[in-house]
Design an enzyme around this catalytic site. Structure first.
Site, PDB file in Angstrom:
ATOM      1  CB  THR A 116      -0.905   0.039   1.244  1.00 19.67           C
ATOM      2  OG1 THR A 116      -0.048   0.117   2.392  1.00 19.67           O
ATOM      3  CG2 THR A 116      -1.764  -1.197   1.346  1.00 19.67           C
ATOM      4  CD  GLU A 128      -5.320  -2.519   2.031  1.00 23.37           C
ATOM      5  OE1 GLU A 128      -5.646  -2.027   0.933  1.00 23.37           O
ATOM      6  OE2 GLU A 128      -4.811  -1.841   2.938  1.00 23.37           O
ATOM      7  CE  LYS A 166     -14.542  12.748  12.233  1.00 16.12           C
ATOM      8  NZ  LYS A 166     -13.115  12.518  12.214  1.00 16.12           N
ATOM      9  CD1 TRP A 217     -19.033  13.339  10.883  1.00 19.35           C
ATOM     10  CD2 TRP A 217     -19.253  11.393   9.762  1.00 19.35           C
ATOM     11  NE1 TRP A 217     -18.453  12.347  11.643  1.00 19.35           N
ATOM     12  CE2 TRP A 217     -18.566  11.147  10.983  1.00 19.35           C
ATOM     13  CE3 TRP A 217     -19.490  10.343   8.903  1.00 19.35           C
ATOM     14  CZ2 TRP A 217     -18.136   9.876  11.350  1.00 19.35           C
ATOM     15  CZ3 TRP A 217     -19.058   9.076   9.258  1.00 19.35           C
ATOM     16  CH2 TRP A 217     -18.388   8.848  10.468  1.00 19.35           C
TER      17      TRP A 217
END
Ligand code: ADP
Length: 548
Positions: free
Chosen positions: A187, A331, A443, A448
């Protein structure tokens, strides 16, 4: 009671042998920048892969699960390496050529790569790293490029073509356990050190079958796919393997990834499909708007790796090119979802499905987890972190040759699901809409705000080429959105007009009050918006921000 079925391992070897025999006439075409591209049949690519396996074993002494790294563009030789290395039981490690030198050094040393196959044009990148790569014993150079930069720097240097020449065209393939490591990819390590994902033969095989299903890319030997997504970016989304299964022709751009050569490639070679991140399609759109080209052969495009703005889909619809949104991660091999709408809908009815990240295939189980660890309903409204599991989803990271696999708590749940770090909602039909990466969520006053939703709304404005929205600290609300905008050529910034345009589709309390024009959105090594760079530029006072 056990089944009565044969237990034949699912291996990359099988994919290689099948592709080179059953689909021997299909082609890998590699762009060379010369009047004629290089064309090789699957039979030839397969034969060369067999010769490479012989050379790696007999000449370079590769045994067991030793790692063979590639530092290569998308081309025939890279496909050959993809197929040869796992088939002989060794492990292919694709290196991201856009990583910073320290990161490249880190991943090569962590994987303990023994051999690196490198394109000649990338030698200036590799040569200065070699003194820091003690495990590399052999450098194999393929394609054009000045070899002299390696003088004195490299352990043992070999020419790819010379290694292959005269080698046997058969190989006594080992009986492999399908759970054995076949390939690895790290990654990008935006937070902390890069993490190694190790794919098995089985995971690659099953993932390739999924890529080939009609509900995913659904390509056949009548298709040609333009593989723009780099082979170092999550196995080029599975295409080098899936194409060998079904005989889909591959068009490989090598190092010619700029909009103008891509447009030329499409017009001349007429691929029917392509795969790349949104940045590539934004660039190509600007190119063909300025200098019209015929893209109409490319009826379908798989777009993913970052959110695809709906405005981009609309623009390509007008060119007869249908962008199909997909979501995935290193992944997840990477295919996690694909946004093919359910059957029986009109174009208009399909639209709300097309702008989602898509639907989960049978091999990917999904759940949404709320802040308190509760599992949220699939009602299209409850937003939580996406967790997934399945036969081509990572269950751990590589811990090094003498270490245990790593299962960090922030990446894997106690019951083994992958925590994606992506936040979104799932509809009752199983369509995922991502609103943010957890670390990019804004936030504001306990609520959100989705940076992706704001970006999509801003990018729908005709004067805007690109827009990235990040959270910045705010005394009153905790965080507020900062809109960074890249204007189209000739357009001038009118923030009040942009804000008014947004107000048509975005709730008032979500509208950004901080705006700035930037020359280009900073990008990561695989072409995604690099929001941490923007956050830092803001924190360092480098941006000229207008407050409305
Ligand atoms: P990196 O972390 O280097 O970007 P990956 O390619 O593994 O490496 O990135 C996976 C992430 O990319 C996902 O977790 C998600 O945040 C983002 N992503 C991938 N596809 C999409 C998509 N279609 N829409 C939105 N985000 C996406």
């Amino acid at each position: 009671m056990l089944s009565t079925m044969q237990d034949v391992p699912l291996t990359v070897t099988r994919i290689l042998v099948h592709g080179m025999t059953i689909h021997g006439k299909s082609q890998v075409t590699t762009w060379t920048g010369e009047p004629e591209p290089q064309r090789r049949s699957f039979a030839e690519v397969g034969r060369r892969a067999v010769q490479l396996a012989n050379a790696l074993r007999d000449e370079l002494g590769v045994t067991g699960d030793q790692r063979v790294a590639t530092l290569m563009w998308n081309n025939s030789e890279h496909v050959e390496t993809y197929l040869a290395v796992p088939s002989m039981g060794a492990v292919l490690h694709t290196l991201n050529l856009r990583l910073a030198p320290e990161q490249l050094i880190w991943v090569v040393n962590h994987a303990e790569d023994k051999i690196v196959v490198v394109n000649g044009s990338l030698l200036p990148l590799l040569a200065p790293l070699l003194p820091h790569l003690p495990t590399i014993e052999h450098v194999v150079v393929a394609g054009p490029g000045d070899r002299s930069v390696l003088d004195g720097a490299a352990p043992r240097v070999h020419e790819y073509e010379e290694l292959l020449a005269g080698r046997p065209t058969t190989y006594d393939w080992p009986e492999l356990d399908e759970r054995q490591a076949a390939a690895m990819c790290y990654t990008s390590g935006t937070t902390g050190e890069p993490k190694g994902v190790v794919y098995s033969h089985r995971s690659i095989y099953l993932h390739s079958m999924q890529v080939n299903m009609a509900e995913s890319m659904g390509l056949t030997d009548k298709d040609t796919t333009l593989v723009v997504v780099p082979q170092f970016h999550v196995n080029a989304w599975g295409l080098p393997h899936s194409t060998f299964m079904t005989g889909v022709n591959m068009l490989m751009p090598d190092r010619f990834l700029q909009p103008a050569p891509l447009a030329e490639m499409i017009e001349r070679e007429r691929p029917t499909h392509a795969a790349a991140v949104p940045t590539i399609w934004q660039g190509l759109l600007a190119e063909v708007t300025a200098r019209p080209r015929d893209l109409s052969s490319m009826a379908r495009v798989t777009i993913g790796g970052a959110a695809c703005p709906p405005s981009l889909m609309e623009a390509y619809d007008k060119l007869g090119v249908r962008l199909c949104h997909a979501w995935g991660m290193t992944e997840t091999s990477p295919l996690g979802t694909m946004a093919n709408p359910p059957a029986g809908l009109t174009d208009e009815e399909e639209w709300p499905y097309r702008i989602t990240q898509g639907r989960f295939p049978a091999g990917v189980e999904a759940r949404l987890v709320g802040p308190a660890g509760d599992h949220l309903p699939w009602d299209g409204e409850s937003a939580g972190e996406l967790e997934v599991r399945g036969p081509w989803i990572a269950g751990a990271y590589y811990g090094g040759s003498d270490g245990e696999s790593l299962r960090p708590e922030d990446k894997f749940s106690e019951d083994g699901w992958l925590k994606t770090g992506d936040v979104g909602v799932i509809s009752d039909e199983g369509f995922l809409t991502l609103t943010d990466r957890a670390k990019d969520v804004i936030k504001s006053g306990g609520e959100w705000i989705s940076s992706v939703a704001l970006e999509n709304a801003i990018m729908a404005h005709p004067d805007v080429a690109e827009a990235a929205v990040v959270a910045v600290p705010d005394d009153r609300w905790g965080e507020r959105p900062l809109a960074t905008v890249v204007l189209k050529e000739g357009a001038t910034a009118d923030y009040a007009a942009l804000k008014a345009f947004l107000a048509r589709t975005v709730a008032k309390w979500q509208l950004p009050e901080r705006w700035t024009v930037i020359p280009a959105v900073p990008k990561t090594s695989v072409g995604k918006f690099d929001k941490k760079v923007i956050r830092k530029q803001y924190a360092d006072g480098e941006l000229d921000v207008t407050q409305l």
